[in-house]
Design a protein around this motif. Structure first.
Motif, PDB file in Angstrom:
ATOM      1  N   PRO A 359       0.813  -1.229   0.000  1.00  0.00           N
ATOM      2  CA  PRO A 359       0.000   0.000   0.000  1.00  0.00           C
ATOM      3  C   PRO A 359       0.840   1.270   0.000  1.00  0.00           C
ATOM      4  O   PRO A 359       0.401   2.306  -0.519  1.00  0.00           O
ATOM      5  N   THR A 364      -0.295   9.319  -4.309  1.00  0.00           N
ATOM      6  CA  THR A 364      -1.348  10.173  -3.742  1.00  0.00           C
ATOM      7  C   THR A 364      -2.586  10.192  -4.619  1.00  0.00           C
ATOM      8  O   THR A 364      -3.706  10.348  -4.137  1.00  0.00           O
ATOM      9  N   THR A 367      -5.957   5.093  -4.703  1.00  0.00           N
ATOM     10  CA  THR A 367      -6.322   4.462  -3.434  1.00  0.00           C
ATOM     11  C   THR A 367      -6.974   3.120  -3.746  1.00  0.00           C
ATOM     12  O   THR A 367      -7.592   2.951  -4.805  1.00  0.00           O
ATOM     13  N   THR A 383      -9.740   2.266   2.405  1.00  0.00           N
ATOM     14  CA  THR A 383      -8.704   2.202   1.382  1.00  0.00           C
ATOM     15  C   THR A 383      -7.393   2.802   1.884  1.00  0.00           C
ATOM     16  O   THR A 383      -7.362   3.560   2.859  1.00  0.00           O
ATOM     17  N   ALA A 384      -6.324   2.464   1.168  1.00  0.00           N
ATOM     18  CA  ALA A 384      -4.996   3.021   1.432  1.00  0.00           C
ATOM     19  C   ALA A 384      -4.464   3.648   0.165  1.00  0.00           C
ATOM     20  O   ALA A 384      -4.764   3.187  -0.941  1.00  0.00           O
ATOM     21  N   GLY A 385      -3.641   4.682   0.344  1.00  0.00           N
ATOM     22  CA  GLY A 385      -3.017   5.361  -0.786  1.00  0.00           C
ATOM     23  C   GLY A 385      -2.386   6.656  -0.348  1.00  0.00           C
ATOM     24  O   GLY A 385      -2.910   7.324   0.566  1.00  0.00           O
ATOM     25  N   LYS A 388      -1.734   7.154   3.425  1.00  0.00           N
ATOM     26  CA  LYS A 388      -2.856   7.311   4.354  1.00  0.00           C
ATOM     27  C   LYS A 388      -3.826   6.139   4.247  1.00  0.00           C
ATOM     28  O   LYS A 388      -3.909   5.480   3.214  1.00  0.00           O
ATOM     29  N   GLN A 390      -7.917   5.670   4.633  1.00  0.00           N
ATOM     30  CA  GLN A 390      -9.131   6.475   4.669  1.00  0.00           C
ATOM     31  C   GLN A 390     -10.366   5.581   4.713  1.00  0.00           C
ATOM     32  O   GLN A 390     -10.454   4.575   4.006  1.00  0.00           O
ATOM     33  N   GLU A 404      -9.604   9.392   8.788  1.00  0.00           N
ATOM     34  CA  GLU A 404      -8.314   9.305   8.093  1.00  0.00           C
ATOM     35  C   GLU A 404      -7.207   9.148   9.113  1.00  0.00           C
ATOM     36  O   GLU A 404      -7.238   9.739  10.196  1.00  0.00           O
TER      37      GLU A 404
END
Length: 485
Positions: A359, A364, A367, A383-385, A388, A390, A404
């Motif tokens: 991940p 940026t 996600t 989700t990740a991306g 972060k 979120q 977040e």
């Protein structure tokens, strides 16, 4: 029963095997093909249109009626005609499992034509029975019959109305006709009133006639199948006879405990013939017994050459994906909520989980993670991306971050994601870096309501997604689903 979202189920016998299909609506592949030797335990073995949709249609793949005559299997179905309205089409195959050849639309009226059913009249003439979708334009809903050629590729002669919605209990429609000939009569089992969603009022009626073109009389006991504490809004099914001679209607209904979040499930209800020559249901649908198909945990390790038959996607936006080395590699999509793959939910209480690999490598602009899919405009996801994690909702196409947090350093190579659902629409999401300690991004282990997720005509799917430019690929390892009654 058929646990999961299988509306408008249809069934036919081929030799010693029952074959069934059901509405897939706006999830692909179109029209599942299931088989059984006992009408209660079903195996998904394929789809009528597994890869390529009919060239004339784009969405709303409804009400397939699977029938067998001689050595041919036919599926009459409804779909939305490109640039037009709903139409009844037909496809055929040399075997019930396919492959199927589409023959195009047979009828498409200005208000729409749906729910095709083939029936031979008392002289052996093949006819198509269908509903004019008048309720879509605040008009009555005639049930029509018209001769059909033997290749099932074209209507002939003139259409004739059989009956329409005239009784108070039928509300603004009658539809979903399934016919059978018994004794001196043709019998038309039909659904009426509101089919779908939390305010549904669906029920089942029956009418009979000595000649296919009528006159038709409706049973004085209508509706003959109505809601119970366990199942709501029963209707739109196909009559079949067991190998032991008993009679059944395979129809759909909402399980009261999960309702529209799981969707309209396939229910088998027995009926008998009265001395007066009317069908009478032996018992109204009762609470489902524990069903191994609904409670057996399932897991996809992504080790095969192809994605399992249970996976689905938005019908107009099939995602790009590949399976390699026990991983599902899903190419991101920048629009309509991203690239989505989902599976049926089977009960209102379940846990779904997956592992997102690398991940920290997602930019940026992208996600990926685990999601509950209503449709491309309505989702809940973790989700990740971009370093972060979120938790977010997508409601009517508008995406909103609910919580977040920074992606933990220990999750750089992999993060496990989990979704726990209770009562059909109460969602708790969590993540873990070791599979033991789980963290809910919301304070106080909060739950989120997913009541907004299901569209009016279908249930929620759970699965994975990837948002972002198509240059990004997300990798997933194992997806598991464990359901409880």
């Amino acid at each position: 029963m058929l646990p999961g979202d299988f509306p408008d189920p249809s069934v036919t016998k081929v030799g010693n095997t029952y074959w069934a299909s059901a509405t897939s609506s706006n999830w692909g592949p179109a029209f599942p093909l299931l088989k059984s030797d006992n009408l209660t335990s079903w195996q998904l073995v394929g789809h009528v249109f597994p890869d390529k949709l009919p060239a004339w249609a784009d969405y709303y793949f409804w009400a397939p009626e699977i029938t067998q005559e001689g050595n041919k299997t036919y599926v009459f179905y409804t779909a939305h005609k490109k640039g037009g309205n709903l139409a009844v089409g037909v496809a055929s195959a040399d075997r019930p499992e396919g492959p199927y050849r589409d023959h195009g639309p047979l009828v498409s009226q200005a208000a729409g034509s749906i729910d095709g059913f083939p029936m031979r009249d008392e002289k052996g003439q093949l006819c198509l029975i269908w509903k004019e979708d008048g309720n879509s334009v605040n008009q009555p809903t005639p049930i029509w019959a018209q001769p059909l050629n033997e290749t099932r590729t074209s209507l002939t002669g003139e259409k004739k109305e059989l009956f329409r919605n005239t009784k108070a209990w039928e509300g603004n429609l009658v539809e979903g006709v399934s016919m059978v000939r018994y004794g001196d009569y043709f019998y038309a089992f039909y659904a009426a009133n509101g089919c779908c969603g939390p305010a549904c009022t669906y029920g089942t009626g029956v009418a009979r006639a000595k000649r296919l073109l009528g006159p038709w009389e409706k049973s004085p006991r209508n509706p003959i199948l109505t809601a119970t504490e366990a199942w709501r809004c029963p209707g739109h099914g196909t009559v079949t006879q067991g190998f032991d001679g008993r009679w059944f209607l395979l129809h759909h209904a909402y399980a009261a405990g999960s309702f529209e979040n799981v969707g309209r499930q396939g229910v088998l209800t027995e009926f008998a013939w009265t001395a007066e020559g009317w069908p009478s249901f032996v018992a109204q649908p009762s609470a489902p017994a524990p069903n191994p198909a609904a409670t057996q945990p399932v897991a996809d390790e992504f080790t095969g050459a192809k994605l399992g038959l249970d996976w689905q996607w938005p019908i107009e936006d099939k995602p790009q994906y590949a399976l390699r080395g026990g991983r599902l590699r899903l190419t991101a999509h920048p629009h309509k909520g991203g690239a989505a793959l989902g599976r049926h939910t089977l009960t209102g209480n379940y846990t779904a989980s997956t592992t997102l690999l690398m991940p920290a490598a997602l930019p940026t602009s992208a996600t990926a993670g685990i999601a509950a899919h209503g449709d491309p405009k309505n989702m809940l996801a973790l989700t990740a991306g971009g370093g972060k994690l979120q938790l977010w909702e997508r409601r009517d196409g508008q995406q909103k971050v609910l919580a977040e947090t920074a992606l933990p350093a220990t999750a750089a190579k992999a993060v496990q994601m989990r979704m726990q659902v209770s009562g059909g629409n109460s969602y708790r999401f969590a993540y873990s870096t070791d599979g033991t300690t789980w963290t809910n991004p919301l304070a106080n282990d909060g739950a989120i309501s997913g009541q907004f997720l299901p569209p009016w005509d279908r249930g929620v799917r759970v699965g994975v997604l990837a948002q972002g430019p198509t240059s990004v690929t997300a990798s997933f390892e194992r997806f598991a689903l464990s359901s409880q009654l």
